[in-house]
Design a protein around this motif. Structure first.
Motif, short mmCIF file in Angstrom:
data_model
loop_
_atom_site.label_atom_id
_atom_site.label_comp_id
_atom_site.label_asym_id
_atom_site.label_seq_id
_atom_site.Cartn_x
_atom_site.Cartn_y
_atom_site.Cartn_z
N ARG A 84 98.32 -72.72 64.04
CA ARG A 84 99.79 -72.70 64.06
C ARG A 84 100.31 -73.90 63.28
O ARG A 84 99.91 -75.04 63.52
N GLY A 85 101.21 -73.63 62.35
CA GLY A 85 101.69 -74.68 61.46
C GLY A 85 100.85 -74.85 60.22
O GLY A 85 101.24 -75.56 59.29
N ASN A 86 99.69 -74.20 60.19
CA ASN A 86 98.80 -74.26 59.01
C ASN A 86 98.17 -72.88 58.82
O ASN A 86 96.96 -72.73 58.73
N LEU A 87 99.03 -71.87 58.78
CA LEU A 87 98.55 -70.49 58.78
C LEU A 87 97.74 -70.17 57.53
O LEU A 87 98.03 -70.65 56.45
N LYS A 88 96.74 -69.34 57.71
CA LYS A 88 95.92 -68.83 56.61
C LYS A 88 95.86 -67.31 56.74
O LYS A 88 95.86 -66.78 57.83
N ASP A 89 95.84 -66.63 55.58
CA ASP A 89 95.67 -65.18 55.67
C ASP A 89 94.18 -64.86 55.67
O ASP A 89 93.33 -65.72 55.50
N PHE B 162 96.10 -60.91 65.05
CA PHE B 162 95.66 -60.34 63.79
C PHE B 162 96.82 -60.18 62.80
O PHE B 162 96.66 -60.42 61.60
N TYR B 163 98.00 -59.76 63.28
CA TYR B 163 99.10 -59.47 62.36
C TYR B 163 99.52 -60.71 61.58
O TYR B 163 100.03 -60.59 60.45
N ARG B 164 99.29 -61.90 62.13
CA ARG B 164 99.67 -63.12 61.42
C ARG B 164 98.63 -63.53 60.38
O ARG B 164 98.83 -64.49 59.66
N MET B 165 97.52 -62.81 60.32
CA MET B 165 96.49 -63.07 59.32
C MET B 165 96.64 -62.16 58.09
O MET B 165 95.88 -62.30 57.14
N LEU B 166 97.55 -61.21 58.13
CA LEU B 166 97.68 -60.28 57.01
C LEU B 166 98.25 -61.00 55.80
O LEU B 166 99.17 -61.82 55.91
N PRO B 167 97.71 -60.71 54.60
CA PRO B 167 98.25 -61.34 53.38
C PRO B 167 99.73 -61.03 53.22
O PRO B 167 100.23 -59.98 53.66
#
Length: 522
Positions: free
Chosen positions: A285-290, A314-319
């Protein structure tokens, strides 16, 4: 004050560790060689640029060691052998690694195999060499990647070599899409991949865990991770194989994870000593990566390091350019995850949310939000849907490499979900059904009491709870009302609980259970 005089010799090579200075120099050489070797499995190709930089550093160090001249001969600092040994160790580690990489490349191994098998095995041998004894009468050279391989590395490489003996050898081995005869296929893969969560998940597979927002998915994920990390049955129902687990959390702060996980541990009777060194958390959180940029992250994770990796959510990892409703885009995302799973030898668990609308009439594979390819691309699809009784959900699954899984009801007992055997998993809550006004009860219909309930549905012979509640429902009672009346009857001594073998459900009768009961007949 006495000072060690400078030397006329620049010592930048191996020497027998017979003096204090020689021992310190040899230690420095080994330590810096071993430290440099640790980075080699992360290379994408032979790092010749690094070797050139390290050789220039050695030249600069040599020039810095010069403190004067004596009759035209350079005089060097008395302690320069230590620094020279460090520089030599770094440079030689890189050069030896480059030589080994070239060897394995000429042998036909792809980059992934060189990194995760050959160089990882070499690094382990280097670390053992570094800790070896220093002998004054012998110089023990460091191991080379392609010489004196340990049994495990040799076996892995031999196994990979055997897989090449197929048709169409010009196809890229990284893809490994070459056809195999059925005989070779059966010889090469006689067994399924080893289980991680029995009945649900194997090594190298992916699992979706789908539930509505704020239903407790993260708590459930922590419970699953702790079960695998300790080798305990998950939910008391699914056996697990113990191994290290990584949670990649992009929703919670580290402080929140540090607060939540111990609560689940306490609820499950798990001590810090049981799991502290086997469960790992990476808060993004604060350093998100896809999902694609995680490739660089996983470059630092050795093969077979983690038995299971949980991605929440998972949805926050989508490109950024991906649409979760686009089948082609989601298929590409799952292909990427499959490559990670194959590369790391880990199972992936993806925590995702449900689609909008009423879930009770949907099939298991249609519950998740987004394109339908999400369910088809995964090996296990776990869904959590609300039960008609408050505080309960129904866990259902569609699995690929296991027999079908029977649905089961779970009840929320903060901070964990527990199996609730008394509820019927087919009674999913119908969110769209409007409550109807109850008709006036005829005056001549008596009120249901615990006494009347027992007389109608509980007899002298013990009967399972599900039989009793089913008969009550046929008589017009709701399951909730039937369960309540049965509990009242037991509490007041009108009905008595009979217990049998541990794997059999209890039953009820109007008579107490004798001390040595016989097995139930129905």
């Amino acid at each position: 004050m006495d000072e060690t005089p400078p030397t006329r010799i620049y010592n930048d090579g191996p020497c027998f560790p017979r003096t204090t200075m020689g021992v310190e120099a040899e230690k420095a050489y080994r330590d810096w060689f071993a430290e440099t070797a640790m980075s080699v499995p992360a290379w994408k190709k032979p790092n010749r640029t690094l070797f050139r930089e390290l050789m220039l550093a050695r030249e600069r160090l040599r020039a810095k060691a010069v403190v004067g001249a004596d009759h035209g001969v350079c005089v060097f600092r008395p302690d320069h052998p230590i620094e020279a040994s460090k520089a030599r160790g770094r440079a030689q580690a890189v050069w030896i690694a480059i030589e080994g990489w070239r060897h394995f490349s000429r042998e036909g191994f792809d980059t992934q195999t060189i990194r995760t098998v050959a160089m990882t095995g070499w690094n382990a041998r280097v670390q053992r060499w570094c800790k070896g004894l220093l002998r004054p009468d012998q110089i023990i050279v460091p191991p080379r990647p392609h010489e004196d391989l340990d049994a495990s590395t040799q076996d892995r490489l031999d196994e990979i070599r055997q897989s090449w003996e197929l048709t169409h050898d010009t196809l890229p081995r990284a893809a490994d899409i070459r056809p195999r005869s059925l005989r070779r296929l059966l010889d090469r893969y006689p067994l399924l991949k080893p289980p991680i969560i029995h009945g649900l998940l194997r090594a190298g597979e992916t699992m979706n865990v789908i539930a509505s927002p704020k239903v407790g998915k993260s708590w459930l994920a922590s419970d699953m991770a702790l079960a695998v990390a300790t080798g305990r049955p998950w939910l008391g129902r699914f056996d697990t194989e113990p191994g290290d687990v990584l949670i990649i959390d992009n929703e919670l702060h580290p402080t929140t994870s540090a607060n939540r996980i111990p609560k689940v541990m306490d609820a499950r009777g798990i001590t810090p000593d049981d799991v502290a060194d086997h469960l790992f958390v990476s808060n993004l959180r604060g350093n998100l990566k896809d999902i694609r940029s995680l490739g660089a992250y996983f470059d630092h994770v050795f093969e077979d390091r983690f038995k299971m990796i949980v991605i929440d959510a998972f949805y926050r990892m989508l490109p950024a350019e991906s649409d979760e409703n686009d089948n082609a885009a989601m298929a590409s995302v799952y292909n990427t995850i499959d490559r990670y799973a194959e590369m790391l030898g880990s199972a992936f668990v993806l925590i995702h949310h449900t689609s909008k609308g009423n879930q009770s009439f949907k099939s298991i594979t249609d519950v998740g939000a987004g394109a339908g390819s999400q369910a088809r691309a995964t090996d296990s699809h776990l869904v959590l849907r609300p039960h008609e009784q408050d505080g309960a959900i129904v866990l259902d699954a569609a699995v690929r490499s296991w027999p079908p899984v029977d649905p089961v009801c779970l009840r929320w007992n903060f901070p964990v979900w527990d199996v609730e055997m008394e509820l019927d998993p087919t009674n999913l809550r119908n969110e769209s059904r409007r409550r109807k006004t109850k008709p006036d009860k005829p005056a001549d219909v008596p009120e249901w009491t615990a006494q009347r309930f027992v007389e109608a549905f509980v007899g002298v012979e013990p009967k399972p709870t599900v039989v009793i509640t089913t008969e009550a429902k046929e008589a017009g009672l709701s399951e909730r009302r039937a369960s309540s009346l049965l509990k009242q009857a037991e509490a007041t001594g009108l009905a008595h609980r009979w217990r049998f073998a541990p794997n059999q459900r209890h039953q009820f009768a109007t008579q107490p259970q004798p001390e040595n009961p016989t097995e139930p007949t129905g």
